[in-house]
Design a protein around this motif. Structure first.
Motif, short mmCIF file in Angstrom:
data_model
loop_
_atom_site.label_atom_id
_atom_site.label_comp_id
_atom_site.label_asym_id
_atom_site.label_seq_id
_atom_site.Cartn_x
_atom_site.Cartn_y
_atom_site.Cartn_z
N THR A 281 0.84 -1.20 0.00
CA THR A 281 0.00 0.00 0.00
C THR A 281 0.88 1.25 0.00
OG1 THR A 281 -0.08 0.29 2.40
CG2 THR A 281 -1.65 -1.26 1.45
N ASP A 282 0.25 2.41 0.11
CA ASP A 282 0.98 3.68 0.16
C ASP A 282 0.97 4.28 1.56
OD1 ASP A 282 1.73 3.54 -2.46
OD2 ASP A 282 0.14 4.84 -3.21
N VAL A 283 0.74 3.45 2.56
CA VAL A 283 0.81 3.89 3.97
C VAL A 283 1.63 2.87 4.75
CG1 VAL A 283 -1.37 5.16 3.93
CG2 VAL A 283 -1.38 2.74 4.51
N ALA A 284 2.03 3.25 5.96
CA ALA A 284 2.92 2.39 6.76
C ALA A 284 2.26 1.09 7.20
CB ALA A 284 3.41 3.17 7.98
N GLY A 285 0.94 1.10 7.32
CA GLY A 285 0.20 -0.07 7.79
C GLY A 285 -1.08 0.38 8.45
N VAL A 286 -1.63 -0.43 9.33
CA VAL A 286 -2.86 -0.08 10.05
C VAL A 286 -2.51 0.76 11.27
CG1 VAL A 286 -4.94 -0.94 11.18
CG2 VAL A 286 -3.94 -2.23 9.29
N MET A 287 -3.18 1.88 11.43
CA MET A 287 -2.93 2.77 12.56
C MET A 287 -4.02 2.63 13.63
SD MET A 287 -0.21 4.36 11.65
CE MET A 287 0.75 4.56 10.14
N ASP A 288 -3.63 2.80 14.90
CA ASP A 288 -4.62 2.77 15.97
C ASP A 288 -5.28 4.14 16.12
OD1 ASP A 288 -2.84 4.40 17.35
OD2 ASP A 288 -2.12 2.80 18.66
N GLN A 289 -6.10 4.31 17.16
CA GLN A 289 -6.82 5.58 17.35
C GLN A 289 -5.89 6.76 17.62
OE1 GLN A 289 -7.12 2.79 19.10
NE2 GLN A 289 -7.54 3.17 21.28
N ASN A 290 -4.64 6.45 18.04
CA ASN A 290 -3.65 7.51 18.28
C ASN A 290 -2.71 7.71 17.08
OD1 ASN A 290 -4.57 7.94 20.98
ND2 ASN A 290 -3.51 6.06 21.57
#
Length: 297
Positions: A217-226
């Protein structure tokens, strides 16, 4: 002395990779190739070499690629506007002809050529080859008001997978080839369907009972609420985050695809930043990894 130190550091890197090479030997890894990694010339070369290295050390990589930006560019050249509903490209017959030409005739062949230029034996496939990807028409639904039936939206020749005939992929892999799959499907009357590449990757991975599925993908991965990167999460955690609205936008269908693949028999799913060189190798062969790993509970 500096040269000796550098050589020792390289040896340490190889030793760190050794248990992972042993673990994944003769296993199938399905990689969804898309995003910036398909557009940057340096990343293209890097990806081709990474896939080839996997094959040389006894792993069976299977590549499923996207091509949305390339399709959009070509449509624009022809004066045809791209229209999306709920993230899905509205695909009339003329658009489908262009989609098939770009995905199967151009993007697929470029990837195959890159891998082969570095010494591999890649083979390009579409859903029509050996009826590899059987599909049917996909309809969107949209809720207009509470307590009323959802509106059914026809978005044209967009399909959903009904069956993956994986024998062709398995046969090619056994003979030393690297399958490269364009995300088009074939209907029961021979019609061609445009299918989301993430979905195809998940269905192919499940059909092959792959050890891993990796989505670039074009993002680092899955991010949490923070907005902090999640290194490892379970399918149940992922489902809770979807319900809470933490996973949304473009990440929503990717995480959903990972959950379905895991429940279909894939051992692990990964969402990885394809903007980094050697992203696949870094995720597979290092202790820390670089993206988000999703596992079945």
């Amino acid at each position: 002395m500096d040269q000796v130190k550098k050589s020792m550091e390289r040896a340490e890197i190889l030793l760190e990779a050794l248990p992972y090479i042993r673990r994944f030997y003769n296993k199938t890894i399905v990689i969804k190739y898309g995003g910036h990694a398909m557009l940057d010339e340096g990343l293209k070369e890097s990806f081709a070499r990474d896939v080839l290295m996997m094959k040389y050390i006894g792993i069976n990589p299977v590549v499923v690629h996207g091509g949305g930006p390339q399709i959009g560019t070509y449509l624009k050249k022809l004066g045809k506007e791209s229209k999306f509903i709920q993230g899905m490209r509205v695909t009339d017959e003329e658009t489908m002809n262009i989609v098939e030409m770009v995905l199967v005739g151009m993007v697929n062949k470029e990837i195959v050529g890159l891998i082969n230029r570095h010494g591999g034996k890649a083979v390009g496939l579409s859903g029509k080859d050996g009826n590899l990807i059987e599909a049917e028409k996909y309809f969107l639904s949209e809720e207009k008001a509470k307590d009323t039936p959802p509106e059914i939206i026809d978005i044209g020749l967009v399909g959903k997978v009904t069956k993956i005939n994986s024998a062709l992929i398995t046969s090619l892999a056994k003979d030393g080839f690297i399958p490269v799959i364009a995300p088009t499907g074939v209907g029961e009357h021979g019609e061609t369907f445009n299918i989301n590449a993430d979905i195809v990757a998940g269905e192919v991975a499940a059909a092959l009972q792959a050890e891993k599925m990796i989505l670039l993908t074009d993002v680092a991965g899955v991010m949490d609420q923070n907005k902090q990167l999640i290194n490892t999460m379970s399918d149940l955690d992922a489902r809770r985050m979807i319900e809470a609205g933490v996973v949304e936008g473009g990440m929503f269908p990717k995480v959903k695809c990972c959950i379905k693949a895991l429940r279909g028999g894939v051992r692990k799913a990964h969402i990885v930043d394809g903007r980094l060189k050697h992203a696949v190798l870094l995720e597979m062969f290092t202790d820390s990894g670089i993206g988000t790993e999703i596992v079945l509970t």
